[in-house]
Enzyme design. Structure first.
Site, PDB file in Angstrom:
ATOM      1  N   ASP A 126      -1.127  -6.303  -0.443  1.00  0.00           N
ATOM      2  CA  ASP A 126      -1.094  -5.676   0.882  1.00  0.00           C
ATOM      3  C   ASP A 126      -2.495  -5.166   1.235  1.00  0.00           C
ATOM      4  O   ASP A 126      -3.065  -4.347   0.486  1.00  0.00           O
ATOM      5  CB  ASP A 126      -0.120  -4.486   0.799  1.00  0.00           C
ATOM      6  CG  ASP A 126       0.486  -4.144   2.142  1.00  0.00           C
ATOM      7  OD1 ASP A 126       0.320  -4.924   3.095  1.00  0.00           O
ATOM      8  OD2 ASP A 126       1.151  -3.096   2.219  1.00  0.00           O
ATOM      9  N   ASP A 183       0.849  -1.203   0.000  1.00  0.00           N
ATOM     10  CA  ASP A 183       0.000   0.000   0.000  1.00  0.00           C
ATOM     11  C   ASP A 183       0.884   1.252   0.000  1.00  0.00           C
ATOM     12  O   ASP A 183       0.382   2.376  -0.107  1.00  0.00           O
ATOM     13  CB  ASP A 183      -1.011  -0.008   1.153  1.00  0.00           C
ATOM     14  CG  ASP A 183      -0.360   0.021   2.526  1.00  0.00           C
ATOM     15  OD1 ASP A 183       0.870  -0.117   2.610  1.00  0.00           O
ATOM     16  OD2 ASP A 183      -1.092   0.184   3.528  1.00  0.00           O
ATOM     17  N   SER A 184       2.215   1.053   0.054  1.00  0.00           N
ATOM     18  CA  SER A 184       3.144   2.168  -0.170  1.00  0.00           C
ATOM     19  C   SER A 184       2.932   2.757  -1.553  1.00  0.00           C
ATOM     20  O   SER A 184       3.461   3.830  -1.853  1.00  0.00           O
ATOM     21  CB  SER A 184       4.596   1.705   0.000  1.00  0.00           C
ATOM     22  OG  SER A 184       4.849   0.543  -0.765  1.00  0.00           O
ATOM     23  N   GLU A 219      -0.909  -5.511   8.569  1.00  0.00           N
ATOM     24  CA  GLU A 219      -0.084  -4.904   9.617  1.00  0.00           C
ATOM     25  C   GLU A 219      -0.682  -5.120  10.996  1.00  0.00           C
ATOM     26  O   GLU A 219      -1.901  -5.041  11.167  1.00  0.00           O
ATOM     27  CB  GLU A 219       0.037  -3.383   9.380  1.00  0.00           C
ATOM     28  CG  GLU A 219       0.770  -3.036   8.108  1.00  0.00           C
ATOM     29  CD  GLU A 219       0.931  -1.529   7.913  1.00  0.00           C
ATOM     30  OE1 GLU A 219       0.617  -0.745   8.847  1.00  0.00           O
ATOM     31  OE2 GLU A 219       1.369  -1.141   6.825  1.00  0.00           O
ATOM     32  N   GLU A 223       9.688  -4.594  10.307  1.00  0.00           N
ATOM     33  CA  GLU A 223      10.107  -3.317   9.714  1.00  0.00           C
ATOM     34  C   GLU A 223      10.731  -2.411  10.771  1.00  0.00           C
ATOM     35  O   GLU A 223      10.150  -2.197  11.846  1.00  0.00           O
ATOM     36  CB  GLU A 223       8.895  -2.609   9.068  1.00  0.00           C
ATOM     37  CG  GLU A 223       9.295  -1.266   8.468  1.00  0.00           C
ATOM     38  CD  GLU A 223       8.250  -0.640   7.565  1.00  0.00           C
ATOM     39  OE1 GLU A 223       7.210  -1.277   7.283  1.00  0.00           O
ATOM     40  OE2 GLU A 223       8.490   0.505   7.127  1.00  0.00           O
ATOM     41  N   LYS A 239      -0.754  -9.629   2.912  1.00  0.00           N
ATOM     42  CA  LYS A 239      -0.038  -9.191   4.114  1.00  0.00           C
ATOM     43  C   LYS A 239      -0.913  -8.184   4.844  1.00  0.00           C
ATOM     44  O   LYS A 239      -1.644  -7.423   4.205  1.00  0.00           O
ATOM     45  CB  LYS A 239       1.289  -8.530   3.699  1.00  0.00           C
ATOM     46  CG  LYS A 239       2.048  -7.871   4.846  1.00  0.00           C
ATOM     47  CD  LYS A 239       3.389  -7.333   4.402  1.00  0.00           C
ATOM     48  CE  LYS A 239       3.359  -5.924   3.872  1.00  0.00           C
ATOM     49  NZ  LYS A 239       2.801  -4.899   4.787  1.00  0.00           N
TER      50      LYS A 239
HETATM   51  O1  KIV Z   1       3.357  -1.076   1.662  1.00  0.00           O
HETATM   52  C1  KIV Z   1       4.519  -1.483   1.727  1.00  0.00           C
HETATM   53  O2  KIV Z   1       5.318  -1.361   0.801  1.00  0.00           O
HETATM   54  C2  KIV Z   1       4.917  -2.110   2.968  1.00  0.00           C
HETATM   55  C3  KIV Z   1       6.351  -1.991   3.305  1.00  0.00           C
HETATM   56  C4  KIV Z   1       6.575  -0.673   3.956  1.00  0.00           C
HETATM   57  C5  KIV Z   1       6.806  -3.084   4.159  1.00  0.00           C
HETATM   58  O3  KIV Z   1       4.111  -2.602   3.696  1.00  0.00           O
END
Ligand code: KIV
Length: 284
Positions: free
Chosen positions: A85, A46-47, A117, A184, A115
């Site tokens: 994500d 989600d970056s 968080e 992280e 994934k």
């Molecule tokens: O969104 C992303 O790229 C991530 C990384 C910061 C680990 O979750």
């Protein structure tokens, strides 16, 4: 053609001490270059909110944004293990929503895993997603979606008390059924301890090593993302400079008439020139 790795390959790599390589990608070309280079995994993080959509953080990113970028990445890297994500509020509201949204990554974008968080507080969601037959990875330490609660984008686990909480989180995530864990921005001493303690693969970003593999954000390592560069990033290219210089050259060429040159043009077909110039006279 490369053979796409599976969860079992990553487990085997952990056992052998073979480091897995991992980057983020959000688009077709980046994904195809990464696959061509032989990367083991791709995270459609989600970056993407910061790296390609120009947001200040990851909070505004939607499920539809993620799915669309995952689809582009899958088209670019059909033979690479890809992880979608789960964005902010796609898994926090209810377990049902967590499972439905995790499933969208597989059904609509052909991702291999998802994934999310958080530590202990998201373990029920991890369990629900894993119970639905979906590979789910945990992510603890600096968790950008809750950076407000963390007081900013800050390294975590740097004293015994907070390190203890992270070890408890890691163990609970494994117990809940996650197939892997991402750490992280935590100290390498803690990373190595957690990687040895857990039987599932443990990867790091800004978490030093050794663990079971490394992740970098493509915008950082390629020198594309300009807002800031975290301490843990190694820049392997300066694509922003390459692109800016190319655009400057193009502007200069157009202004001076150096572009387009003859080799960039489609001329009137051979033998049809006379007919063409005759036709033009009709409009003069
Ligand atoms: O969104 C992303 O790229 C991530 C990384 C910061 C680990 O979750």
């Amino acid at each position: 053609m490369v053979q796409k790795k599976t969860r079992l390959d990553f487990l085997e790599m952990k056992k052998k001490g073979d480091q897995a390589t991992w980057i983020t990608a959000y688009d077709f070309p980046t994904a195809s270059f990464a696959e061509k280079a032989g990367i083991d995994m791709i995270l459609v993080g989600d970056s993407l909110g910061m790296v390609v959509l120009g947001y200040q953080g990851t909070i505004p990113v939607t499920m539809d944004d993620c799915i669309s970028h995952c689809q582009a990445v899958r088209r670019g890297a059909p033979n690479t293990f890809c992880i979608g994500d789960l964005p902010f509020l796609s898994y926090q509201i209810s377990y049902e929503e967590a499972v439905r949204n995790a499933g969208r990554f597989l059904k609509e974008a052909d991702m291999d895993a998802v994934k999310l968080e958080g530590g202990l507080r998201v373990c029920p969601q991890i369990k629900a997603i894993a119970d639905a037959g979906i590979l789910v990875m945990g992510h603890i330490g600096l968790t950008p979606q809750s950076s407000g609660q963390l007081g900013g984008f800050k390294a975590q686990g740097r004293d015994a008390a907070s390190a203890r909480e992270l070890i408890k989180d890691a163990l609970a995530i494994q117990e809940a059924g996650a197939y892997a864990l991402l750490l992280e921005a935590i100290p390498p001493e803690l990373t190595t301890f957690i990687a040895k303690k857990l039987t599932i693969p443990v990867y790091g970003i800004g978490a030093g090593g050794p663990c079971d593999g490394q992740l970098l954000i493509c915008g950082d390592m390629l020198g594309l993302f300009q807002a800031f560069t975290p301490k843990f990033v190694k820049k392997y290219a300066n694509v922003a400079e390459i692109e800016t210089n190319a655009f400057k050259e193009y502007i200069k060429d157009v202004k001076t008439g150096a572009f387009p040159a003859d080799e960039h043009c489609y001329h009137i077909l051979k033998g049809k020139e006379e007919e063409f110039y005759e036709m033009l006279k009709e409009f003069m």
